[in-house]
Design a protein around this motif. Sequence first.
Motif, PDB file in Angstrom:
ATOM      1  N   GLU A 108     -13.768  -2.954  -3.671  1.00  0.00           N
ATOM      2  CA  GLU A 108     -12.950  -3.551  -3.962  1.00  0.00           C
ATOM      3  C   GLU A 108     -13.744  -5.070  -4.549  1.00  0.00           C
ATOM      4  O   GLU A 108     -13.012  -5.829  -5.273  1.00  0.00           O
ATOM      5  N   ASN A 123      -5.775  -8.761   5.146  1.00  0.00           N
ATOM      6  CA  ASN A 123      -5.349  -7.355   4.691  1.00  0.00           C
ATOM      7  C   ASN A 123      -4.367  -7.564   3.478  1.00  0.00           C
ATOM      8  O   ASN A 123      -4.341  -6.501   2.760  1.00  0.00           O
ATOM      9  N   SER A 137       4.780  -6.786  -5.182  1.00  0.00           N
ATOM     10  CA  SER A 137       3.979  -7.668  -5.722  1.00  0.00           C
ATOM     11  C   SER A 137       4.752  -8.593  -6.637  1.00  0.00           C
ATOM     12  O   SER A 137       4.263  -9.972  -6.456  1.00  0.00           O
ATOM     13  N   VAL A 172       5.271  -0.790  -4.997  1.00  0.00           N
ATOM     14  CA  VAL A 172       4.009  -1.768  -5.062  1.00  0.00           C
ATOM     15  C   VAL A 172       4.225  -2.742  -6.000  1.00  0.00           C
ATOM     16  O   VAL A 172       4.101  -3.876  -5.958  1.00  0.00           O
ATOM     17  N   ASN A 211       0.732  -1.169  -0.087  1.00  0.00           N
ATOM     18  CA  ASN A 211      -0.003   0.116  -0.034  1.00  0.00           C
ATOM     19  C   ASN A 211       0.777   1.145   0.008  1.00  0.00           C
ATOM     20  O   ASN A 211       0.384   2.461   0.341  1.00  0.00           O
ATOM     21  N   HIS A 212       2.044   1.063  -0.461  1.00  0.00           N
ATOM     22  CA  HIS A 212       3.081   2.246  -0.489  1.00  0.00           C
ATOM     23  C   HIS A 212       2.792   3.151  -1.580  1.00  0.00           C
ATOM     24  O   HIS A 212       2.177   2.767  -2.506  1.00  0.00           O
ATOM     25  N   LYS A 252      -5.757   0.379  -8.453  1.00  0.00           N
ATOM     26  CA  LYS A 252      -5.000   1.550  -8.342  1.00  0.00           C
ATOM     27  C   LYS A 252      -3.979   1.489  -9.698  1.00  0.00           C
ATOM     28  O   LYS A 252      -3.888   2.670 -10.270  1.00  0.00           O
ATOM     29  N   ASP A 292      -5.022  -6.022  -0.103  1.00  0.00           N
ATOM     30  CA  ASP A 292      -3.921  -4.987  -0.436  1.00  0.00           C
ATOM     31  C   ASP A 292      -3.549  -4.934  -2.018  1.00  0.00           C
ATOM     32  O   ASP A 292      -3.453  -4.112  -2.442  1.00  0.00           O
ATOM     33  N   GLU A 323      -6.421  -3.833  -3.929  1.00  0.00           N
ATOM     34  CA  GLU A 323      -6.377  -2.664  -4.048  1.00  0.00           C
ATOM     35  C   GLU A 323      -5.349  -2.264  -4.835  1.00  0.00           C
ATOM     36  O   GLU A 323      -5.499  -1.008  -5.649  1.00  0.00           O
ATOM     37  N   ALA A 324      -4.115  -2.504  -5.024  1.00  0.00           N
ATOM     38  CA  ALA A 324      -3.094  -2.349  -5.843  1.00  0.00           C
ATOM     39  C   ALA A 324      -3.453  -2.599  -7.328  1.00  0.00           C
ATOM     40  O   ALA A 324      -3.255  -1.853  -8.149  1.00  0.00           O
TER      41      ALA A 324
END
Length: 411
Positions: free
Chosen positions: A178, A134, A114, A110, A103-104, A145, A138, A141-142
Amino acid sequence: MAAPRPPPGRLSGVMMPAPIQDLEALRALTALFKEQRNRNLGTIGVAVDLILRFRELRVEQDSLLTAFRCGLQFLGNIASRNEDSQSVVWMHAFPELFLSCLNHPDRKIVAYSSMILFTSLNSERMKELEENLNIAIDVVEAHQKQPESEWPFLIITDHFLKSPELVKAMYAKMSNQERVTLLDLMIAKIVGDEPLTKDDAPVFLSHAELIASTFVDQCKIVLKLTSEQPADDEEALATIRLLDVLCEMTANTDLLGYLQVFPGLLERVIDLLRLIHVAGSDSTNVFSACASIKPEGDVSNVAEGFKSHLIRLIGNLCYKNKDNQDKVNELDGIPLILDSCGLDDSNPFLTQWVVYAIRNLTEDNSQNQDLIAKMEEQGLADASLLKKMGFEVEKRGDKLILKSTSDTPQL
C-alpha cells in the motif's frame, strides 16, 4: 382502490431479491435525484439504512447487487454539488457505509462508494478520517485493485495528499504494498501536467520531511536483497520507491532547497551508494552490473535503476550548492561516482546521471575540478571515460585544468 402490495418474502431469515418493478422504480428515483430540485434530505437516512442492510445480507444475486448499486448511485446523485445533502449523507454514512463498501468484491459498489466519499469530503471531514484510518487505507487499496477507476485516484490526489497529517498517519499503518501505491501517486502528483501550486508547496514540504526522514532511517533495508535467503521484496520496493520520490522532489525548485539541507540525507545516499557498489562488485547479486535484461519477475527487477537514482539524487542535492559539493568531496564520493560509470542494463541511463552529477559537483568548484584532474593524471580516472562524459584534462604549466570539451557528451 388498488390492493396493497404484499411484504417481501423471506427464506431462512434472508430477504428475497426485490421484484423487477422495484428495481426499475429505484433506478427512476436515482435518475430524478440528479436534478437538485427533486432532492429530499429526509430520504438519505432511509437510503443509507437500506444500503447497509444489503451489505449485511451478503447475497450475490444479480437483482440484489443491482439494488445495492442503485442505492449508492442515489446517494451519489443526491449529494452532488449540494452541501446540505453532503452534510446529511456524511452524518448518516460515515463511517459504517464506507467501511462496508470500499472493500466490497463488486467493482461497481467500490466505485460508487468512492464517488460518495469524494463528493462529501472537505477539510473538516478529513480530520475525521485521521481517526478512521482504515477507510483511508481502503481507498488506497481500492486504487491498487482498480487503477482505472477515477474516484479512488481523485480522493487520494485531491484530498489525501493535501493533508500531511493524514498521510503520515496512513503511512505508519499501511502495508508495504500500500505504501508503494501511495508513493506512486505522490510521484504522479509531482510530475503531473499541472505543476504544484503555491498552496501545494507547503504541504509537499511536509511530505518531503516524511519521505526524507523515512529514507534516512530505513534505506539500508535494500541491502537484504543481496542475501542468499529470500528477501522481503515488498519492503525493499517500498524503500526504493522512497528514493524515486526524493529524485522527483529534488527536481522541483520549491522543494529542492529544503532537501539540500535535510540532516543526514546526502551522507546517507553516498554511504548507501558505496555499500551497494561494493556488494555488487564482491559477489553476484541484484546490485551487480549486468549486460543483459533480466526476465520479467526476476528479483533484480526490484532493484532496477537504484544505483542510477542514487547518483541522480546526489547530482540534484549538489545543484548550485557548494556546501554539498564539498561534502561529497570530503566523503570520497567523487571517485565512487566515477567508478560507478559502466555498462549496466540494470541501471538505465547510468552514464547520463554520472555526467549530470559530475557537472553539478564541479560547477564553480575549483577544488573538485582539481581532484578529478589529478585522478586522471594518476591513472585513477579514465581519460576516455572523461571524454565520453564531455570533459578533458589540460596541463597549464604546473597546474592541471579540468574543462568541458566543445563536443557534446557521448551519452
